[in-house]
Scaffold this motif. Structure first.
Motif, PDB file in Angstrom:
ATOM      1  N   ASP A  38     -13.523 -19.100 -13.022  1.00 25.34           N
ATOM      2  CA  ASP A  38     -12.564 -19.398 -14.074  1.00 25.34           C
ATOM      3  C   ASP A  38     -11.533 -18.270 -14.070  1.00 25.34           C
ATOM      4  O   ASP A  38     -11.806 -17.163 -14.533  1.00 25.34           O
ATOM      5  CB  ASP A  38     -13.284 -19.491 -15.421  1.00 25.34           C
ATOM      6  N   LEU A  39     -10.328 -18.552 -13.550  1.00 25.82           N
ATOM      7  CA  LEU A  39      -9.321 -17.510 -13.401  1.00 25.82           C
ATOM      8  C   LEU A  39      -8.828 -16.990 -14.742  1.00 25.82           C
ATOM      9  O   LEU A  39      -8.536 -15.796 -14.879  1.00 25.82           O
ATOM     10  CB  LEU A  39      -8.155 -18.037 -12.563  1.00 25.82           C
ATOM     11  N   ALA A  77     -10.592 -16.769 -17.583  1.00 19.94           N
ATOM     12  CA  ALA A  77     -11.627 -15.881 -18.098  1.00 19.94           C
ATOM     13  C   ALA A  77     -11.635 -14.563 -17.322  1.00 19.94           C
ATOM     14  O   ALA A  77     -11.860 -13.497 -17.914  1.00 19.94           O
ATOM     15  CB  ALA A  77     -12.986 -16.554 -18.010  1.00 19.94           C
ATOM     16  N   GLN A  78     -11.379 -14.609 -16.035  1.00 15.83           N
ATOM     17  CA  GLN A  78     -11.347 -13.394 -15.233  1.00 15.83           C
ATOM     18  C   GLN A  78     -10.182 -12.504 -15.658  1.00 15.83           C
ATOM     19  O   GLN A  78     -10.336 -11.283 -15.780  1.00 15.83           O
ATOM     20  CB  GLN A  78     -11.243 -13.745 -13.751  1.00 15.83           C
ATOM     21  N   GLN A  79      -9.018 -13.096 -15.908  1.00 14.56           N
ATOM     22  CA  GLN A  79      -7.864 -12.312 -16.362  1.00 14.56           C
ATOM     23  C   GLN A  79      -8.121 -11.701 -17.735  1.00 14.56           C
ATOM     24  O   GLN A  79      -7.769 -10.550 -17.986  1.00 14.56           O
ATOM     25  CB  GLN A  79      -6.616 -13.186 -16.395  1.00 14.56           C
ATOM     26  N   GLU A  80      -8.739 -12.466 -18.642  1.00 15.81           N
ATOM     27  CA  GLU A  80      -9.064 -11.947 -19.968  1.00 15.81           C
ATOM     28  C   GLU A  80     -10.040 -10.779 -19.873  1.00 15.81           C
ATOM     29  O   GLU A  80      -9.901  -9.779 -20.584  1.00 15.81           O
ATOM     30  CB  GLU A  80      -9.654 -13.048 -20.846  1.00 15.81           C
ATOM     31  N   ALA A  81     -11.010 -10.878 -18.986  1.00 16.66           N
ATOM     32  CA  ALA A  81     -11.983  -9.804 -18.812  1.00 16.66           C
ATOM     33  C   ALA A  81     -11.303  -8.547 -18.280  1.00 16.66           C
ATOM     34  O   ALA A  81     -11.644  -7.430 -18.689  1.00 16.66           O
ATOM     35  CB  ALA A  81     -13.100 -10.254 -17.874  1.00 16.66           C
ATOM     36  N   GLU A  82     -10.350  -8.710 -17.379  1.00 15.50           N
ATOM     37  CA  GLU A  82      -9.634  -7.547 -16.850  1.00 15.50           C
ATOM     38  C   GLU A  82      -8.791  -6.880 -17.930  1.00 15.50           C
ATOM     39  O   GLU A  82      -8.678  -5.660 -17.986  1.00 15.50           O
ATOM     40  CB  GLU A  82      -8.771  -7.956 -15.659  1.00 15.50           C
TER      41      GLU A  82
END
Length: 67
Positions: A40-41, A43-48
Protein backbone atom coordinates in the motif's frame (compact mmCIF):
# COMPACT_ATOMS: atom_id res chain seq x y z
CA UNK A 1 23.30 -47.36 -10.53
CA UNK A 2 19.73 -46.73 -11.62
CA UNK A 3 19.29 -42.99 -12.14
CA UNK A 4 15.58 -43.40 -12.87
CA UNK A 5 14.84 -44.39 -9.27
CA UNK A 6 11.93 -42.54 -7.68
CA UNK A 7 11.18 -43.04 -4.01
CA UNK A 8 7.84 -44.29 -2.76
CA UNK A 9 7.20 -40.96 -1.08
CA UNK A 10 7.84 -39.04 -4.31
CA UNK A 11 5.50 -41.37 -6.19
CA UNK A 12 2.86 -40.87 -3.50
CA UNK A 13 3.21 -37.07 -3.56
CA UNK A 14 3.13 -36.88 -7.36
CA UNK A 15 0.01 -39.04 -7.45
CA UNK A 16 -1.63 -37.05 -4.65
CA UNK A 17 -0.95 -33.70 -6.35
CA UNK A 18 -2.34 -35.00 -9.64
CA UNK A 19 -5.55 -36.06 -7.87
CA UNK A 20 -5.80 -32.84 -5.80
CA UNK A 21 -4.94 -29.83 -8.02
CA UNK A 22 -6.44 -27.47 -5.42
CA UNK A 23 -3.44 -28.20 -3.19
CA UNK A 24 -1.08 -26.91 -5.87
CA UNK A 25 -3.18 -23.74 -6.28
CA UNK A 26 -3.17 -23.23 -2.51
CA UNK A 27 0.60 -23.66 -2.41
CA UNK A 28 0.97 -21.08 -5.17
CA UNK A 29 -1.31 -18.65 -3.30
CA UNK A 30 0.81 -19.08 -0.18
CA UNK A 31 3.98 -18.55 -2.17
CA UNK A 32 2.62 -15.36 -3.70
CA UNK A 33 1.51 -14.10 -0.30
CA UNK A 34 4.95 -14.63 1.18
CA UNK A 35 7.15 -13.57 -1.72
CA UNK A 36 5.01 -11.03 -3.59
CA UNK A 37 3.17 -8.98 -0.99
CA UNK A 38 0.88 -6.18 -2.11
CA UNK A 39 2.29 -2.87 -0.95
CA UNK A 40 0.00 0.00 0.00
CA UNK A 41 1.95 3.02 -1.28
CA UNK A 42 -0.20 5.54 0.59
CA UNK A 43 0.35 3.75 3.91
CA UNK A 44 4.07 3.52 3.15
CA UNK A 45 4.28 7.28 2.50
CA UNK A 46 2.36 8.02 5.71
CA UNK A 47 4.72 5.79 7.68
CA UNK A 48 7.74 7.61 6.25
CA UNK A 49 6.25 10.98 7.22
CA UNK A 50 5.53 9.76 10.77
CA UNK A 51 9.06 8.50 11.26
CA UNK A 52 11.06 9.85 14.20
CA UNK A 53 14.84 10.20 13.95
CA UNK A 54 16.71 7.48 15.81
CA UNK A 55 18.85 8.69 18.72
CA UNK A 56 20.73 5.33 18.78
CA UNK A 57 20.18 5.09 22.54
CA UNK A 58 21.21 1.66 23.70
CA UNK A 59 22.77 0.65 20.43
CA UNK A 60 25.69 2.99 19.99
CA UNK A 61 27.07 4.03 23.37
CA UNK A 62 29.53 6.57 22.01
CA UNK A 63 27.05 8.42 19.77
CA UNK A 64 26.62 11.94 21.02
CA UNK A 65 29.55 11.79 23.47
CA UNK A 66 31.81 14.75 23.44
CA UNK A 67 35.55 14.30 23.36
Amino acid sequence: MDRAYVSEFTLFMNRYLEQHPEVVKDQQRGWDFGWHPKIDLVAQQEAELDRVPDDTYGFNWFAGRRA
